[in-house]
Design a protein around this motif. Sequence first.
Motif, PDB file in Angstrom:
ATOM      1  N   CYS A  53       5.039  11.652   0.112  1.00 47.38           N
ATOM      2  CA  CYS A  53       5.215  10.826   1.308  1.00 47.38           C
ATOM      3  C   CYS A  53       4.696  11.525   2.562  1.00 47.38           C
ATOM      4  O   CYS A  53       5.069  11.156   3.676  1.00 47.38           O
ATOM      5  N   PHE A  65      -4.214   6.130   2.331  1.00 45.46           N
ATOM      6  CA  PHE A  65      -3.185   5.109   2.140  1.00 45.46           C
ATOM      7  C   PHE A  65      -2.378   4.865   3.411  1.00 45.46           C
ATOM      8  O   PHE A  65      -2.055   3.723   3.751  1.00 45.46           O
ATOM      9  N   THR A  66      -2.059   5.940   4.123  1.00 45.54           N
ATOM     10  CA  THR A  66      -1.334   5.787   5.382  1.00 45.54           C
ATOM     11  C   THR A  66      -2.188   5.051   6.403  1.00 45.54           C
ATOM     12  O   THR A  66      -1.700   4.184   7.144  1.00 45.54           O
ATOM     13  N   TYR A  87       2.417   1.716  -3.449  1.00 48.02           N
ATOM     14  CA  TYR A  87       1.406   2.257  -4.371  1.00 48.02           C
ATOM     15  C   TYR A  87       1.219   3.753  -4.140  1.00 48.02           C
ATOM     16  O   TYR A  87       1.132   4.529  -5.095  1.00 48.02           O
ATOM     17  N   LYS A  88       1.178   4.145  -2.865  1.00 53.85           N
ATOM     18  CA  LYS A  88       1.018   5.564  -2.535  1.00 53.85           C
ATOM     19  C   LYS A  88       2.194   6.389  -3.078  1.00 53.85           C
ATOM     20  O   LYS A  88       1.995   7.437  -3.710  1.00 53.85           O
ATOM     21  N   LYS A 125       2.120   6.363  -7.025  1.00 56.15           N
ATOM     22  CA  LYS A 125       0.982   7.027  -7.658  1.00 56.15           C
ATOM     23  C   LYS A 125       0.950   8.518  -7.343  1.00 56.15           C
ATOM     24  O   LYS A 125       0.781   9.352  -8.245  1.00 56.15           O
ATOM     25  N   GLU A 126       1.107   8.861  -6.065  1.00 56.76           N
ATOM     26  CA  GLU A 126       0.958  10.251  -5.638  1.00 56.76           C
ATOM     27  C   GLU A 126       2.263  11.023  -5.635  1.00 56.76           C
ATOM     28  O   GLU A 126       2.244  12.259  -5.526  1.00 56.76           O
ATOM     29  N   TYR A 169      -2.242   1.390   5.627  1.00 59.64           N
ATOM     30  CA  TYR A 169      -0.957   0.778   5.989  1.00 59.64           C
ATOM     31  C   TYR A 169      -0.896   0.472   7.483  1.00 59.64           C
ATOM     32  O   TYR A 169      -0.551  -0.643   7.892  1.00 59.64           O
ATOM     33  N   GLU A 172      -4.354  10.544   5.851  1.00 60.47           N
ATOM     34  CA  GLU A 172      -4.898  10.266   4.521  1.00 60.47           C
ATOM     35  C   GLU A 172      -5.075   8.750   4.341  1.00 60.47           C
ATOM     36  O   GLU A 172      -4.478   7.950   5.058  1.00 60.47           O
ATOM     37  N   VAL A 212       0.841  -1.202   0.000  1.00 54.58           N
ATOM     38  CA  VAL A 212       0.000   0.000   0.000  1.00 54.58           C
ATOM     39  C   VAL A 212       0.876   1.251   0.000  1.00 54.58           C
ATOM     40  O   VAL A 212       0.594   2.223  -0.724  1.00 54.58           O
ATOM     41  N   LEU A 213       1.952   1.216   0.798  1.00 58.75           N
ATOM     42  CA  LEU A 213       2.867   2.369   0.827  1.00 58.75           C
ATOM     43  C   LEU A 213       3.532   2.564  -0.533  1.00 58.75           C
ATOM     44  O   LEU A 213       3.676   3.699  -1.005  1.00 58.75           O
TER      45      LEU A 213
END
Length: 277
Positions: free
Chosen positions: A78, A198-199, A70-71, A74-75, A202, A196, A67-68
Motif C-alpha cells: 500500500c 496504480f496510485t 487490484y493494487k 496483486k502487489e 486512482y 507509482e 484500481v486500488l
Amino acid sequence: MVTPIRTSKRNPITVLVGWVRRQPPKVKAFLAVVTGMASLVFLKFVVHDHDNLFVASEACHALGICVLIYKLMKEKNCAGLSLKSQELTAMFLAVRLYCSYVMEYDIHTLLDSATLITTLWVIYMIRFKLTLSYMEDKDNFATYYVVVPCLALAFLVHPSTSHSIIHRIAWAFCVYLEAVSVLPQLQVMQNTKIVEPFTAHYVFALGIARFLNCAHWVLQVVDTRGRLLTALGYAFWPPMVLIAEIVQTFILADFCYYYVKSVFGGQLVLRLPSGVV
C-alpha cells in the motif's frame, strides 16, 4: 551522392505540452479555464441527459477504487496510498448515505453504498493487513484542518429545506468534506515526489470524477436557467454547492496535467515537481 537529411517528427501532443510548460502561471491558469469551459460546451451538446454525468462521475470513482483493490491484492503493498484520505472519503460517504436514506433515497444511494463498502475494505487492508508497507511518515496531513472547518461551515451555510436541521447540516458537511477529502493523498504524493502507476491511475480517476460531477451541476443550472439554484435552497447555500464542486475540480487539475504529460511521454512512473500540492 548526397545523403538526404532526415528530420525527426515530433509528437504534436509533446510539442503542445512543452509549449504549455513554458508559459507563466497566469497563462496556464487562463488555458485551464478555457479548456474547462470548452469541455463543458462539448458535454452539453454530446450528453443529452446531463443527469447521466453524475452517474458517470460515481462510476469513475468506483473505477478508481477498483484500481486500488487490484493494487492491494496483486502487489500486497500500500506504499504511496493515504490512509487519511480513505478515512475522509469513508466519512463523507457514510454521512451522505445517512442523509440519502432519510431525505432522498434513489439509485445514487445504492452506488454510494457500494463505494463505501469498497473504501472500508481498502482502509481495512491498509490498517491491518499491509501495515508494514504503509508510509505513515509521509501521510502527515492533519485531517482536523479540513474536518473542523467543514463542520463549522456546515453549521453556518446549509440547505434551507423542510428537513430536520441536523440532516441539513449533515448534508452540507458531506458536500464540503468531499471537496477536500483528496488533500491527504496529494500530500503523500508531494512528499514522495514519485507516484507509482496504480496510485496515479486512482487519483486521475478521482480527477475525472470530480470534473464530471462539477459539469453535471453547472449544466443542470444552465438547463434550468438558474431554477435549480432556488430548488437547492436559498441564501448562500446554492452558490456554496457550486463552489465546492469547482474547488474539487481545481484541486486535482494540476495533478491531472502532470498525469497526462507522463502518459504521453511514455513514463510508467509519475514524477511530480515541487509545488504541485
